[in-house]
Design a protein around this motif. Structure first.
Motif, PDB file in Angstrom:
ATOM      1  N   LEU A  60      11.687  19.885  24.917  1.00 40.98           N
ATOM      2  CA  LEU A  60      11.983  18.538  25.393  1.00 40.98           C
ATOM      3  C   LEU A  60      12.527  18.605  26.810  1.00 40.98           C
ATOM      4  O   LEU A  60      13.304  19.509  27.150  1.00 40.98           O
ATOM      5  CB  LEU A  60      13.000  17.831  24.493  1.00 40.98           C
ATOM      6  CG  LEU A  60      12.414  17.319  23.177  1.00 40.98           C
ATOM      7  CD1 LEU A  60      12.634  18.327  22.072  1.00 40.98           C
ATOM      8  CD2 LEU A  60      12.994  15.965  22.798  1.00 40.98           C
ATOM      9  N   LYS A 110      20.198  15.976  22.664  1.00 39.55           N
ATOM     10  CA  LYS A 110      20.601  15.552  21.319  1.00 39.55           C
ATOM     11  C   LYS A 110      19.422  15.656  20.340  1.00 39.55           C
ATOM     12  O   LYS A 110      19.586  16.086  19.197  1.00 39.55           O
ATOM     13  CB  LYS A 110      21.121  14.119  21.355  1.00 39.55           C
ATOM     14  CG  LYS A 110      21.314  13.447  19.989  1.00 39.55           C
ATOM     15  CD  LYS A 110      22.217  14.241  19.058  1.00 39.55           C
ATOM     16  CE  LYS A 110      22.484  13.500  17.753  1.00 39.55           C
ATOM     17  NZ  LYS A 110      21.268  13.320  16.928  1.00 39.55           N
ATOM     18  N   ILE A 111      18.245  15.280  20.778  1.00 41.70           N
ATOM     19  CA  ILE A 111      17.065  15.385  19.915  1.00 41.70           C
ATOM     20  C   ILE A 111      16.776  16.848  19.594  1.00 41.70           C
ATOM     21  O   ILE A 111      16.415  17.195  18.458  1.00 41.70           O
ATOM     22  CB  ILE A 111      15.844  14.704  20.565  1.00 41.70           C
ATOM     23  CG1 ILE A 111      16.121  13.204  20.758  1.00 41.70           C
ATOM     24  CG2 ILE A 111      14.592  14.902  19.709  1.00 41.70           C
ATOM     25  CD1 ILE A 111      15.051  12.473  21.545  1.00 41.70           C
ATOM     26  N   THR A 151      19.078  17.888  16.862  1.00 41.42           N
ATOM     27  CA  THR A 151      18.661  17.345  15.558  1.00 41.42           C
ATOM     28  C   THR A 151      17.464  18.107  15.007  1.00 41.42           C
ATOM     29  O   THR A 151      17.422  18.441  13.817  1.00 41.42           O
ATOM     30  CB  THR A 151      18.315  15.851  15.688  1.00 41.42           C
ATOM     31  OG1 THR A 151      19.454  15.150  16.192  1.00 41.42           O
ATOM     32  CG2 THR A 151      17.918  15.264  14.340  1.00 41.42           C
ATOM     33  N   LEU A 152      16.496  18.391  15.847  1.00 45.24           N
ATOM     34  CA  LEU A 152      15.315  19.137  15.406  1.00 45.24           C
ATOM     35  C   LEU A 152      15.699  20.536  14.926  1.00 45.24           C
ATOM     36  O   LEU A 152      15.261  20.984  13.869  1.00 45.24           O
ATOM     37  CB  LEU A 152      14.297  19.223  16.534  1.00 45.24           C
ATOM     38  CG  LEU A 152      13.519  17.943  16.862  1.00 45.24           C
ATOM     39  CD1 LEU A 152      12.762  18.097  18.177  1.00 45.24           C
ATOM     40  CD2 LEU A 152      12.553  17.585  15.736  1.00 45.24           C
ATOM     41  N   SER A 155      13.508  24.230  18.611  1.00 43.46           N
ATOM     42  CA  SER A 155      13.372  23.385  19.798  1.00 43.46           C
ATOM     43  C   SER A 155      14.282  23.883  20.917  1.00 43.46           C
ATOM     44  O   SER A 155      15.308  24.515  20.666  1.00 43.46           O
ATOM     45  CB  SER A 155      13.743  21.928  19.461  1.00 43.46           C
ATOM     46  OG  SER A 155      13.025  21.467  18.343  1.00 43.46           O
ATOM     47  N   TYR A 162      15.681  22.723  25.161  1.00 43.75           N
ATOM     48  CA  TYR A 162      15.692  21.750  26.251  1.00 43.75           C
ATOM     49  C   TYR A 162      15.347  22.464  27.547  1.00 43.75           C
ATOM     50  O   TYR A 162      15.871  23.546  27.838  1.00 43.75           O
ATOM     51  CB  TYR A 162      17.057  21.081  26.378  1.00 43.75           C
ATOM     52  CG  TYR A 162      17.162  20.225  27.622  1.00 43.75           C
ATOM     53  CD1 TYR A 162      16.491  19.005  27.708  1.00 43.75           C
ATOM     54  CD2 TYR A 162      17.899  20.653  28.719  1.00 43.75           C
ATOM     55  CE1 TYR A 162      16.549  18.227  28.849  1.00 43.75           C
ATOM     56  CE2 TYR A 162      17.976  19.879  29.873  1.00 43.75           C
ATOM     57  CZ  TYR A 162      17.302  18.667  29.933  1.00 43.75           C
ATOM     58  OH  TYR A 162      17.362  17.905  31.071  1.00 43.75           O
ATOM     59  N   THR A 165      15.810   5.442  22.628  1.00 51.36           N
ATOM     60  CA  THR A 165      15.182   6.761  22.711  1.00 51.36           C
ATOM     61  C   THR A 165      15.771   7.709  21.680  1.00 51.36           C
ATOM     62  O   THR A 165      15.052   8.462  21.007  1.00 51.36           O
ATOM     63  CB  THR A 165      15.362   7.352  24.121  1.00 51.36           C
ATOM     64  OG1 THR A 165      14.863   6.434  25.091  1.00 51.36           O
ATOM     65  CG2 THR A 165      14.617   8.677  24.256  1.00 51.36           C
ATOM     66  N   LEU A 166      17.089   7.657  21.541  1.00 48.22           N
ATOM     67  CA  LEU A 166      17.752   8.508  20.556  1.00 48.22           C
ATOM     68  C   LEU A 166      17.297   8.171  19.144  1.00 48.22           C
ATOM     69  O   LEU A 166      17.030   9.059  18.323  1.00 48.22           O
ATOM     70  CB  LEU A 166      19.270   8.340  20.669  1.00 48.22           C
ATOM     71  CG  LEU A 166      20.128   9.190  19.741  1.00 48.22           C
ATOM     72  CD1 LEU A 166      19.849  10.669  19.957  1.00 48.22           C
ATOM     73  CD2 LEU A 166      21.600   8.892  19.956  1.00 48.22           C
ATOM     74  N   GLY A 201      13.893   9.492  18.575  1.00 52.50           N
ATOM     75  CA  GLY A 201      13.976  10.932  18.358  1.00 52.50           C
ATOM     76  C   GLY A 201      14.391  11.255  16.935  1.00 52.50           C
ATOM     77  O   GLY A 201      13.856  12.181  16.308  1.00 52.50           O
ATOM     78  N   ASP A 202      15.333  10.468  16.412  1.00 51.26           N
ATOM     79  CA  ASP A 202      15.744  10.649  15.022  1.00 51.26           C
ATOM     80  C   ASP A 202      14.585  10.348  14.074  1.00 51.26           C
ATOM     81  O   ASP A 202      14.395  11.037  13.064  1.00 51.26           O
ATOM     82  CB  ASP A 202      16.929   9.736  14.687  1.00 51.26           C
ATOM     83  CG  ASP A 202      18.229  10.211  15.319  1.00 51.26           C
ATOM     84  OD1 ASP A 202      18.311  11.399  15.705  1.00 51.26           O
ATOM     85  OD2 ASP A 202      19.170   9.400  15.425  1.00 51.26           O
ATOM     86  N   SER A 238      12.288  13.261  14.051  1.00 51.33           N
ATOM     87  CA  SER A 238      12.907  14.410  13.390  1.00 51.33           C
ATOM     88  C   SER A 238      12.913  14.251  11.882  1.00 51.33           C
ATOM     89  O   SER A 238      12.596  15.204  11.141  1.00 51.33           O
ATOM     90  CB  SER A 238      14.344  14.596  13.907  1.00 51.33           C
ATOM     91  OG  SER A 238      14.365  14.815  15.295  1.00 51.33           O
TER      92      SER A 238
END
Length: 325
Positions: free
Chosen positions: A48, A60-61, A64-65, A72, A74, A161-162, A165-166, A169
């Motif tokens: 990401l 944050k995504i 979570t992933l 994942s 960043y 967006t968050l 992303g959730d 996920s």
């Protein structure tokens, strides 16, 4: 601005952001399905990237992933252009996040990613943007307005967006049939991981430390056993070593309130029959739950022959940071 105006402004922000998230439902379509399928089939990692506030949401995504079984990372857009692009492999899937879809730092990465042959997923608020056009999959995160009165600070857009992303996920979690046990393997620390994975056999008192007396043991020796083992209780067994009862220091106190003539008493005379027990392969959290349900402070651990092989105490469970559901 008085208190009523402050309350109004606060509620207005919540209203705007709640509507932004609710409107995302219309973006859960075939493109969303394609994104989840692409992530599921990924043989590498999900990468990401995003600039500024989008980058913070991307992190944050990623978290979570990772916590739900999807590897994942960043990638900072600027660092990518100065060497960090080397962490991306052809088997990876890249998710690029940009509200406008025109962020220069993000757009500059697209040719590099295409050269590597990775699948590209755009998360942006403009389906006509260059980012949306150049990527293989488009996830719409458009919002009608920001909570910022000047429509400048990303607020509703980052919240949306968050949430998206959730959504990705969790949909992927279900696709993978990710279980509580899988979750526990990735969260060994803290009360959550312990509640989901720690078993009785890993924490129970065993061997010579287990308080145990025979049914015919004198009450004096019962008291010595309870005192020396410092668990406030002892199991009682018959001549075959089978558990028949339990005696706690509370039982002794209640006995002494009734009579002081205890010299002829034996364990079998004062024990509580059919005590609460547990097997060693049960979760420690279940033991804690049982203790709270029955208002007791310990459980005797037995084997398949109903012989005591250990004991687990409430204080030990609490000290481990466990919490009952």
């Amino acid at each position: 601005m008085n208190s009523q105006e402050i309350i109004f402004r606060g509620k207005e922000v919540i209203r705007i952001e709640a509507e932004a998230v609710a409107n995302l439902i219309h973006g859960i379509d075939e493109q969303f399905v394609k994104a989840v399928e692409t992530m599921y089939q990924c043989k590498g990692r999900i990468v990401l990237t995003g600039m500024g506030k989008s980058g913070l949401i991307a992190r944050k995504i990623v978290a979570t992933l990772n916590s739900t079984g999807t590897a994942s990372i960043y990638l900072h857009p600027t660092d990518a252009l100065h060497g960090d692009l080397g962490m991306v492999r052809g088997e990876d899937v890249v998710i690029l996040i940009s509200k406008s879809g025109e962020s220069e730092e993000i757009i500059n990465l697209i040719p590099m990613f295409k050269r590597l042959g990775v699948k590209l997923i755009a998360m942006c608020g403009n389906r006509n943007s260059k980012l949306a056009r150049e990527c293989d999959i488009f996830i719409n995160i458009a919002v009608k307005e920001e909570a910022c009165p000047y429509d400048l600070a990303p607020t509703a857009s980052t919240t949306a967006t968050l949430a998206m992303g959730d959504a990705l996920s969790v949909a992927l979690l279900h696709k993978r049939n990710f279980t509580q046990e899988d979750f526990a393997m990735l969260h060994p620390g803290g009360s959550l991981g312990k509640r989901l994975s720690l078993k009785i056999k890993e924490i129970m008192v065993t061997g010579e430390r287990v308080p145990k007396v025979n049914e015919n043991t004198s009450l004096k020796d019962v008291i010595i056993e309870i005192t020396s083992k410092r668990l406030g209780t002892t199991s009682v067994v018959n001549e075959n070593g089978i558990l028949t009862g339990i005696i706690t220091d509370g039982d002794l106190r209640r006995l002494l309130e009734k009579t002081m003539d205890i010299k002829d008493l034996k364990a079998i005379d004062v024990m509580t029959r059919n005590p609460k027990v547990i097997k060693q392969d049960y979760l420690a959290s279940f033991a804690l739950q049982q203790m709270e349900n029955y208002k007791i402070t310990s459980l005797i651990v037995i084997d398949d022959s109903n012989k005591p092989i250990g004991i687990v105490h409430l204080h030990d469970l609490i000290n481990l940071g466990l919490q009952a559901r």
